[in-house]
Design a protein around this motif. Structure first.
Motif, PDB file in Angstrom:
ATOM      1  N   LEU A  23       1.036  -1.153   0.125  1.00 55.65           N
ATOM      2  CA  LEU A  23       0.081   0.300   0.402  1.00 55.65           C
ATOM      3  C   LEU A  23       1.089   1.096   0.057  1.00 55.65           C
ATOM      4  O   LEU A  23       1.789   1.271   0.722  1.00 55.65           O
ATOM      5  N   LEU A  24       0.574   1.803  -1.171  1.00 53.26           N
ATOM      6  CA  LEU A  24       1.463   2.981  -1.484  1.00 53.26           C
ATOM      7  C   LEU A  24       0.752   4.470  -0.893  1.00 53.26           C
ATOM      8  O   LEU A  24      -0.346   4.426   0.116  1.00 53.26           O
ATOM      9  N   ASP A  25       0.821   5.566  -0.588  1.00 52.23           N
ATOM     10  CA  ASP A  25       0.314   6.825   0.114  1.00 52.23           C
ATOM     11  C   ASP A  25      -0.412   7.150  -0.773  1.00 52.23           C
ATOM     12  O   ASP A  25      -0.761   6.879  -2.353  1.00 52.23           O
ATOM     13  N   GLY A  26      -1.615   8.452  -0.040  1.00 48.82           N
ATOM     14  CA  GLY A  26      -2.673   8.214  -1.728  1.00 48.82           C
ATOM     15  C   GLY A  26      -4.031   7.255  -1.725  1.00 48.82           C
ATOM     16  O   GLY A  26      -4.568   6.996  -2.073  1.00 48.82           O
ATOM     17  N   GLY A  27      -3.426   5.474  -1.253  1.00 46.35           N
ATOM     18  CA  GLY A  27      -4.341   5.138  -0.701  1.00 46.35           C
ATOM     19  C   GLY A  27      -4.067   4.209  -2.409  1.00 46.35           C
ATOM     20  O   GLY A  27      -5.110   3.428  -3.345  1.00 46.35           O
ATOM     21  N   ILE A  28      -3.044   3.511  -2.924  1.00 46.55           N
ATOM     22  CA  ILE A  28      -2.614   3.493  -3.913  1.00 46.55           C
ATOM     23  C   ILE A  28      -2.109   2.514  -3.508  1.00 46.55           C
ATOM     24  O   ILE A  28      -1.257   1.406  -2.616  1.00 46.55           O
ATOM     25  N   ALA A  29      -2.364   1.209  -4.055  1.00 47.76           N
ATOM     26  CA  ALA A  29      -2.948  -0.337  -4.037  1.00 47.76           C
ATOM     27  C   ALA A  29      -1.452  -1.249  -5.527  1.00 47.76           C
ATOM     28  O   ALA A  29      -1.255  -0.615  -7.077  1.00 47.76           O
ATOM     29  N   TYR A  30       0.628  -1.580  -5.062  1.00 49.23           N
ATOM     30  CA  TYR A  30       1.121  -1.757  -5.865  1.00 49.23           C
ATOM     31  C   TYR A  30       0.692  -3.561  -5.393  1.00 49.23           C
ATOM     32  O   TYR A  30       1.443  -4.118  -4.425  1.00 49.23           O
ATOM     33  N   ILE A  31       0.800  -4.075  -7.010  1.00 50.86           N
ATOM     34  CA  ILE A  31       1.128  -5.593  -6.814  1.00 50.86           C
ATOM     35  C   ILE A  31       1.882  -5.491  -7.910  1.00 50.86           C
ATOM     36  O   ILE A  31       1.651  -5.477  -9.243  1.00 50.86           O
ATOM     37  N   ALA A  32       3.432  -6.808  -8.138  1.00 50.81           N
ATOM     38  CA  ALA A  32       4.416  -7.145  -9.026  1.00 50.81           C
ATOM     39  C   ALA A  32       3.314  -8.887  -9.795  1.00 50.81           C
ATOM     40  O   ALA A  32       3.366  -9.319  -9.032  1.00 50.81           O
ATOM     41  N   LEU A  33       3.569  -8.864 -10.963  1.00 50.94           N
ATOM     42  CA  LEU A  33       2.712  -9.843 -11.534  1.00 50.94           C
ATOM     43  C   LEU A  33       4.534 -10.496 -12.332  1.00 50.94           C
ATOM     44  O   LEU A  33       4.151  -9.689 -13.449  1.00 50.94           O
ATOM     45  N   ASP A  34       5.027 -11.487 -11.423  1.00 46.10           N
ATOM     46  CA  ASP A  34       6.138 -11.470 -12.350  1.00 46.10           C
ATOM     47  C   ASP A  34       6.376 -12.517 -13.433  1.00 46.10           C
ATOM     48  O   ASP A  34       7.679 -12.549 -14.095  1.00 46.10           O
ATOM     49  N   GLN A  35       5.165 -13.578 -13.270  1.00 45.63           N
ATOM     50  CA  GLN A  35       5.791 -14.161 -14.059  1.00 45.63           C
ATOM     51  C   GLN A  35       3.751 -14.820 -14.654  1.00 45.63           C
ATOM     52  O   GLN A  35       2.867 -14.581 -13.902  1.00 45.63           O
ATOM     53  N   PHE A  36       3.673 -14.971 -15.728  1.00 44.87           N
ATOM     54  CA  PHE A  36       2.705 -16.463 -15.899  1.00 44.87           C
ATOM     55  C   PHE A  36       2.490 -17.550 -16.052  1.00 44.87           C
ATOM     56  O   PHE A  36       1.704 -18.577 -16.879  1.00 44.87           O
ATOM     57  N   GLY A  37       3.711 -17.853 -15.565  1.00 40.38           N
ATOM     58  CA  GLY A  37       4.281 -20.069 -16.349  1.00 40.38           C
ATOM     59  C   GLY A  37       2.963 -20.268 -15.312  1.00 40.38           C
ATOM     60  O   GLY A  37       3.041 -21.696 -15.852  1.00 40.38           O
ATOM     61  N   ASP A  38       2.646 -20.284 -14.742  1.00 41.57           N
ATOM     62  CA  ASP A  38       1.727 -20.960 -13.529  1.00 41.57           C
ATOM     63  C   ASP A  38       0.934 -20.459 -12.797  1.00 41.57           C
ATOM     64  O   ASP A  38       0.594 -19.198 -13.520  1.00 41.57           O
ATOM     65  N   ASP A  39      -0.762 -20.059 -12.024  1.00 42.21           N
ATOM     66  CA  ASP A  39      -1.598 -19.430 -11.723  1.00 42.21           C
ATOM     67  C   ASP A  39      -1.285 -18.981  -9.773  1.00 42.21           C
ATOM     68  O   ASP A  39      -1.195 -18.370  -9.737  1.00 42.21           O
ATOM     69  N   SER A  40       0.252 -18.560  -9.852  1.00 45.52           N
ATOM     70  CA  SER A  40       0.704 -18.199  -9.015  1.00 45.52           C
ATOM     71  C   SER A  40       0.058 -16.492  -8.755  1.00 45.52           C
ATOM     72  O   SER A  40      -0.026 -16.202  -7.573  1.00 45.52           O
ATOM     73  N   ALA A  41       0.062 -15.813  -9.996  1.00 44.90           N
ATOM     74  CA  ALA A  41       0.618 -14.513  -9.490  1.00 44.90           C
ATOM     75  C   ALA A  41      -1.117 -14.192  -9.420  1.00 44.90           C
ATOM     76  O   ALA A  41      -1.079 -13.771  -9.494  1.00 44.90           O
ATOM     77  N   VAL A  42      -2.070 -15.433 -10.373  1.00 46.07           N
ATOM     78  CA  VAL A  42      -3.679 -15.188 -10.198  1.00 46.07           C
ATOM     79  C   VAL A  42      -3.784 -15.017  -9.411  1.00 46.07           C
ATOM     80  O   VAL A  42      -4.680 -14.421  -8.036  1.00 46.07           O
ATOM     81  N   LYS A  43      -3.440 -15.825  -8.331  1.00 45.71           N
ATOM     82  CA  LYS A  43      -3.674 -16.412  -6.534  1.00 45.71           C
ATOM     83  C   LYS A  43      -3.122 -15.610  -5.736  1.00 45.71           C
ATOM     84  O   LYS A  43      -3.740 -15.084  -5.021  1.00 45.71           O
ATOM     85  N   ALA A  44      -1.991 -14.636  -6.072  1.00 44.30           N
ATOM     86  CA  ALA A  44      -1.277 -13.770  -5.081  1.00 44.30           C
ATOM     87  C   ALA A  44      -2.381 -12.528  -5.146  1.00 44.30           C
ATOM     88  O   ALA A  44      -2.383 -11.718  -4.312  1.00 44.30           O
ATOM     89  N   PHE A  45      -3.155 -12.081  -6.307  1.00 45.44           N
ATOM     90  CA  PHE A  45      -3.582 -11.233  -6.565  1.00 45.44           C
ATOM     91  C   PHE A  45      -5.352 -11.379  -6.142  1.00 45.44           C
ATOM     92  O   PHE A  45      -5.227 -10.636  -5.685  1.00 45.44           O
ATOM     93  N   GLY A  49      -1.373 -16.788 -21.530  1.00 49.31           N
ATOM     94  CA  GLY A  49      -1.750 -16.058 -21.870  1.00 49.31           C
ATOM     95  C   GLY A  49      -2.863 -15.201 -20.936  1.00 49.31           C
ATOM     96  O   GLY A  49      -4.028 -14.795 -20.339  1.00 49.31           O
ATOM     97  N   SER A  50      -4.023 -17.042 -20.337  1.00 52.68           N
ATOM     98  CA  SER A  50      -5.346 -17.075 -19.676  1.00 52.68           C
ATOM     99  C   SER A  50      -5.089 -16.623 -18.417  1.00 52.68           C
ATOM    100  O   SER A  50      -5.951 -16.086 -17.918  1.00 52.68           O
ATOM    101  N   TYR A  51      -3.845 -16.819 -17.735  1.00 51.70           N
ATOM    102  CA  TYR A  51      -3.765 -16.064 -16.117  1.00 51.70           C
ATOM    103  C   TYR A  51      -3.458 -13.955 -16.367  1.00 51.70           C
ATOM    104  O   TYR A  51      -3.776 -13.901 -15.033  1.00 51.70           O
ATOM    105  N   GLY A  52      -2.776 -13.622 -16.947  1.00 52.85           N
ATOM    106  CA  GLY A  52      -3.268 -12.586 -17.180  1.00 52.85           C
ATOM    107  C   GLY A  52      -4.731 -12.184 -17.189  1.00 52.85           C
ATOM    108  O   GLY A  52      -5.077 -11.113 -16.835  1.00 52.85           O
ATOM    109  N   LEU A  53      -4.938 -12.831 -18.180  1.00 49.43           N
ATOM    110  CA  LEU A  53      -6.928 -12.386 -18.354  1.00 49.43           C
ATOM    111  C   LEU A  53      -7.463 -12.869 -17.701  1.00 49.43           C
ATOM    112  O   LEU A  53      -8.640 -11.864 -16.388  1.00 49.43           O
ATOM    113  N   GLN A  54      -7.734 -14.214 -16.110  1.00 52.43           N
ATOM    114  CA  GLN A  54      -7.478 -14.229 -15.048  1.00 52.43           C
ATOM    115  C   GLN A  54      -7.808 -12.300 -14.194  1.00 52.43           C
ATOM    116  O   GLN A  54      -8.772 -12.542 -13.883  1.00 52.43           O
TER     117      GLN A  54
END
Length: 581
Positions: free
Chosen positions: A362-384, A409-414
């Motif tokens: 959580l950044l100043d001003g109520g801005i949320a930040y998240i890094a999605l470093d790969q779409f090789g599996d569903d870990s990025a989707v789960k983290a999001f 690409g389906s993980y990014g789509l989710q």
């Protein structure tokens, strides 16, 4: 279940009703398909287990009625551009053949299956032919010929005689066959020859023949072959040496670097003892006594497959800079931020292991930040999705895909489906459709099969606030698809650097001695025909990384994105922003 087997085999989704089928009054592919499917739905219960002969006869007539309709000039014209109509003909011929078997009409059943074979050869159909309902035909020579025809795709493309297992020395025949296989697959299926218009692919083959024949060992053979794919200038087109040679070609030092402001800068050091000698922010000035830019240009770049020069530089001076023989340490010339120079000898003892993404910040001003470093599996989707409660409460969202080299690409789509309630439009996909008949007539043509898709399954939890996506030259493939769809959605702004400029679907196959290759066989374009492949996706707000910022530990792109989001407003699911400099 015969209908289900064939429908699944052809990847055709059917929804069959049981109302009386009426011929369509309007000539279009959808209504023609619905009519044929309705007739099949009416027929199938009549020819099921224990059906009376007269009912089976009625089913045969209904199947034939549907086939006769699909044979009319209007329906045939539609079928030329609609695979679903051809697939329905396959379903109908199969079902009719099964009904004929019930009636003891072997010749009629075989005739129906032979018509089916003129529509498609597919191994999954051969498996359907093994159904017990066709058991009475198994000893018929015509039936066995049909089974063999359905297996032709696997027999033609398996290349088992060429894809031989590892051995330290290949025969001349194997070496030539491996080169020929890659050359032929590219010639027939590669979709980006227009990106290398001056490349004479036939001449390349002739030039490489002498080189591969002269290669005395498998190692030497792959040392030649690995320079072949980069000539096509595509990051999804590669030749990879056998696993037994991995420590000869791919061993690397635990140091990651990047080309920043025309300097090769250390980003991370993966081992504690080495980190005491090489530090983040040091400049690499030479490798093994050769100036680093010359070393990269002469010894690394010829092995690099990339679509853009920026991506080629990134792969050369980061991913592959220290790759080589594990038994040979690399001598690295370094320049500290104060200008002092030194050399360090570094073993090729393994790559830097990237730390896991930190999750939501959580950044100043109520801005949320998240890094999605790969779409090789569903870990990025789960983290999001794990972070969604905080994201939904935020005033803005930054999604960082600067280090995302792609995957599925389906993980990014989710993830994107949590940002809109509207359908998400994919880029259109195009594959080659070489017109061999026109070529036989002296007028060679390469045209394209094109398809598009919209994702219409909205998520229950949707973030409506302003969004920014961070990109860099390391944003590639499925992460670029993610960025492109984000752009099409008009959901927010892209901040950072132009992406690498590479996406597509590779075709993979094995080579002699246990090697492997892939060739890009699908090109993606926007609805208007434009593309980012070979160019990259330029950001709305360009924030290039600088050496000074890296050494100071400052993330200017993230700062600019967060600042922009504090001033953005959403309108009807789209995001409008003031001019940003």
């Amino acid at each position: 279940m015969q209908r289900t087997v064939i429908a699944i085999a052809l990847a055709v989704a059917t929804s069959l009703g049981h109302a009386a089928a009426l011929p369509p009054t309007d000539a279009n592919a959808s209504s023609s398909l619905q009519y044929a499917q309705a007739l099949r739905a009416e027929a199938e219960p009549l020819s099921g287990p224990g059906a009376k002969p007269e009912d089976v006869q009625r089913a045969v007539a209904l199947y034939q009625q549907a086939l006769d309709y699909l044979a009319t000039p209007a329906a045939r014209e539609q079928a030329f551009g609609d695979k679903s109509l051809i697939a329905e003909q396959v379903n109908l011929e199969y079902s009719q053949a099964s009904a004929h078997v019930k009636l003891g009409n072997k010749q009629a059943a075989l005739a129906a299956l032979e018509r089916l074979a003129n529509l498609a050869w597919k191994p999954s159909i051969e498996r359907a032919l093994a159904h017990e309902g066709l058991a009475a035909l198994r000893d018929e020579p015509r039936f066995r010929a049909l089974q063999a025809a359905m297996m032709l795709p696997e027999r033609l493309y398996n290349a088992s005689a060429i894809a031989t297992p590892w051995k330290p020395v290949l025969t001349t025949e194997e070496k030539v066959a491996g080169l020929s296989l890659f050359w032929a697959e590219a010639r027939r299926n590669f979709v980006y020859f227009d990106h290398v218009p001056q490349l004479q692919w036939d001449q390349v083959y002739m030039d490489y023949l002498a080189q591969v024949i002269a290669a005395p060992t498998t190692e030497d053979y792959y040392r030649v072959m690995m320079t072949l794919a980069p000539l096509l200038h595509d990051a999804h087109t590669n030749i990879i040496a056998p696993q037994q040679l991995a420590q000869v070609f791919y061993a690397t030092a635990p140091v990651s670097t990047a080309l920043i402001e025309d300097k090769v800068i250390v980003l991370q050091v993966g081992k504690a003892d080495l980190a005491a000698r090489i530090r983040r922010g040091d400049e690499v000035v030479s490798i093994d006594g050769v100036p680093v830019r010359q070393y990269g240009r002469e010894r690394v770049a010829p092995l690099v497959s990339a679509n853009t020069q920026r991506d080629r530089d990134a792969r050369t001076f980061n991913d592959q800079l220290f790759a080589g023989d594990a038994t040979r340490p690399v001598v690295v010339g370094l320049r500290a931020p104060d200008g002092a120079e030194r050399t360090e000898t570094v073993a090729r003892s393994g790559p830097v292991t990237a730390p896991p993404a930190a999750g939501l910040t959580l950044l100043d001003g109520g801005i949320a930040y998240i890094a999605l470093d790969q779409f090789g599996d569903d870990s990025a989707v789960k983290a999001f999705e794990a972070a969604l409660p905080h994201i939904l409460a935020a005033k803005g969202l930054v999604i960082d895909v600067r280090r995302n080299g792609g995957g599925n690409g389906s993980y990014g789509l989710q993830v994107l489906a949590h940002l809109t309630r509207a359908p998400i439009r994919f880029m259109d996909s195009m594959t080659r459709n070489d017109n061999v008949f026109a070529r036989a007539q002296g007028s060679p043509i390469i045209d394209w099969s094109r398809s598009g898709y919209e994702h219409k399954h909205a998520q229950k939890q949707v973030f409506d606030g302003p969004v920014a996506v961070l990109t860099s030259v390391r944003t590639l493939s499925a992460a670029e698809d993610f960025t492109a769809m984000f752009r099409i959605m008009k959901r927010g702004i892209v901040v950072g650097e132009t992406t690498g400029g590479s996406t597509g679907q590779p075709l993979g196959f094995y080579l002699p001695g246990g090697g492997w290759a892939r060739i890009c066989v699908k090109r993606d374009v926007y609805a208007d025909g434009s593309t980012f492949v070979g160019q990259g996706i330029a950001p709305d707000v360009e924030v290039p990384q600088t050496v000074a910022d890296l050494r100071a530990g400052r993330d200017l792109a993230l700062e600019r994105a967060a600042a922009a989001l504090r001033h953005l407003k959403t309108r009807g699911g789209e995001v409008a922003s003031p001019p940003l400099r």
